[in-house]
Design a protein around this motif. Structure first.
Motif, mmCIF file in Angstrom:
data_model
loop_
_atom_site.group_PDB
_atom_site.id
_atom_site.type_symbol
_atom_site.label_atom_id
_atom_site.label_comp_id
_atom_site.label_asym_id
_atom_site.label_seq_id
_atom_site.Cartn_x
_atom_site.Cartn_y
_atom_site.Cartn_z
ATOM 1 N N THR A 86 -2.927 -8.275 -5.937
ATOM 2 C CA THR A 86 -2.617 -6.481 -6.488
ATOM 3 C C THR A 86 -3.224 -5.863 -5.274
ATOM 4 O O THR A 86 -4.426 -6.378 -4.924
ATOM 5 C CB THR A 86 -3.378 -6.893 -7.862
ATOM 6 N N THR A 88 -3.464 -1.394 -5.232
ATOM 7 C CA THR A 88 -3.534 -0.489 -6.193
ATOM 8 C C THR A 88 -4.725 0.628 -5.554
ATOM 9 O O THR A 88 -6.029 0.728 -5.459
ATOM 10 C CB THR A 88 -4.622 0.061 -7.504
ATOM 11 N N LYS A 101 1.118 4.968 0.939
ATOM 12 C CA LYS A 101 2.021 2.850 0.360
ATOM 13 C C LYS A 101 1.198 1.906 0.857
ATOM 14 O O LYS A 101 -0.386 2.483 1.465
ATOM 15 C CB LYS A 101 2.891 3.196 2.047
ATOM 16 N N LYS A 103 0.483 -2.125 0.653
ATOM 17 C CA LYS A 103 1.348 -3.123 1.136
ATOM 18 C C LYS A 103 0.239 -4.686 0.925
ATOM 19 O O LYS A 103 -0.727 -4.265 1.076
ATOM 20 C CB LYS A 103 1.106 -3.583 2.472
ATOM 21 N N LYS A 112 5.345 -7.642 0.638
ATOM 22 C CA LYS A 112 5.680 -6.722 -0.653
ATOM 23 C C LYS A 112 4.986 -4.703 -0.555
ATOM 24 O O LYS A 112 3.777 -4.685 0.699
ATOM 25 C CB LYS A 112 4.446 -7.192 -1.714
ATOM 26 N N GLU A 113 5.577 -3.810 -0.920
ATOM 27 C CA GLU A 113 4.948 -2.906 -0.623
ATOM 28 C C GLU A 113 5.446 -2.189 -1.656
ATOM 29 O O GLU A 113 6.454 -2.000 -2.044
ATOM 30 C CB GLU A 113 6.165 -2.423 1.198
ATOM 31 N N ASN A 114 4.977 -0.395 -1.688
ATOM 32 C CA ASN A 114 5.450 -0.113 -2.587
ATOM 33 C C ASN A 114 4.363 0.955 -2.109
ATOM 34 O O ASN A 114 3.669 1.894 -1.898
ATOM 35 C CB ASN A 114 4.384 0.099 -3.753
ATOM 36 N N THR A 115 5.474 2.746 -2.626
ATOM 37 C CA THR A 115 4.837 4.471 -2.403
ATOM 38 C C THR A 115 5.114 5.174 -3.113
ATOM 39 O O THR A 115 6.113 5.021 -4.103
ATOM 40 C CB THR A 115 5.625 4.659 -0.907
ATOM 41 N N THR A 124 0.635 1.000 -7.010
ATOM 42 C CA THR A 124 0.469 -0.330 -6.941
ATOM 43 C C THR A 124 1.602 -1.361 -6.315
ATOM 44 O O THR A 124 2.578 -0.899 -6.402
ATOM 45 C CB THR A 124 -0.244 -0.133 -8.736
ATOM 46 N N ALA A 125 1.172 -2.230 -5.648
ATOM 47 C CA ALA A 125 2.068 -3.367 -5.473
ATOM 48 C C ALA A 125 1.616 -4.682 -5.661
ATOM 49 O O ALA A 125 0.700 -4.838 -5.589
ATOM 50 C CB ALA A 125 2.097 -3.738 -3.744
ATOM 51 N N GLN A 126 2.025 -5.693 -6.419
ATOM 52 C CA GLN A 126 1.839 -6.617 -6.841
ATOM 53 C C GLN A 126 2.773 -8.112 -6.436
ATOM 54 O O GLN A 126 3.840 -7.674 -6.330
ATOM 55 C CB GLN A 126 1.504 -6.996 -8.635
ATOM 56 N N LEU A 127 1.992 -8.806 -5.987
ATOM 57 C CA LEU A 127 2.773 -9.964 -5.442
ATOM 58 C C LEU A 127 2.265 -11.175 -6.013
ATOM 59 O O LEU A 127 1.010 -12.493 -5.937
ATOM 60 C CB LEU A 127 2.964 -10.316 -4.435
#
Length: 130
Positions: A86, A88, A101, A103, A112-115, A124-127
């Motif tokens: 994770t 954030t 962004k 990653k 994983k990527e979040n913007t 936040t990106a959770q894998l």
């Protein structure tokens, strides 16, 4: 009568066999190998990443006042038993088009990527590692 006893014995043996096989859990088997993970936060021009929380499962690290446009974690080795990676990050955007962004890279590959977009940026990106 003998046929009935044989039938009962067969059913009991079958149930014992099913119970034995069902008790063999996949949890006893290794789920993979350790992974090398890097987390990254990238803000658009004029925006500074303020705070970052990153890690895996309950092993989290907080970086307060990062104050950089691009932040990269040190590479961490995550055990094969880890479930979730994770990241954030937070920042204040300069306008509605500002972006933040985050990653997650596993063994050098972005997974994983979040913007987030706007003036109050939180991404936040959770894998799932399993």
């Amino acid at each position: 009568m003998n046929f009935s006893k044989i039938k009962v014995a067969g059913v009991i043996c079958g149930l014992v066999l099913i119970q034995t096989l069902a008790s063999c859990s996949k949890d006893d088997e290794p789920t993979g190998s350790p992974k090398k993970i890097v987390f990254k936060a990238e803000a658009s021009a004029g925006v500074l990443v303020n705070m970052v929380v990153y890690g895996y499962d309950n092993n989290l690290t907080t970086v307060s006042r990062a104050d950089v446009q691009t932040w990269t974690s040190p590479e961490i080795t995550v055990p094969a038993s880890a479930n979730v990676a994770t990241i954030t990050a937070n920042a204040m955007g300069t306008n509605a088009a500002s972006t933040l962004k985050v990653k997650v890279y596993v063994d050098g590959v972005e997974k994983k990527e979040n913007t987030s977009t706007g003036t109050a940026l939180s991404a936040t990106a959770q894998l799932n590692l399993q």
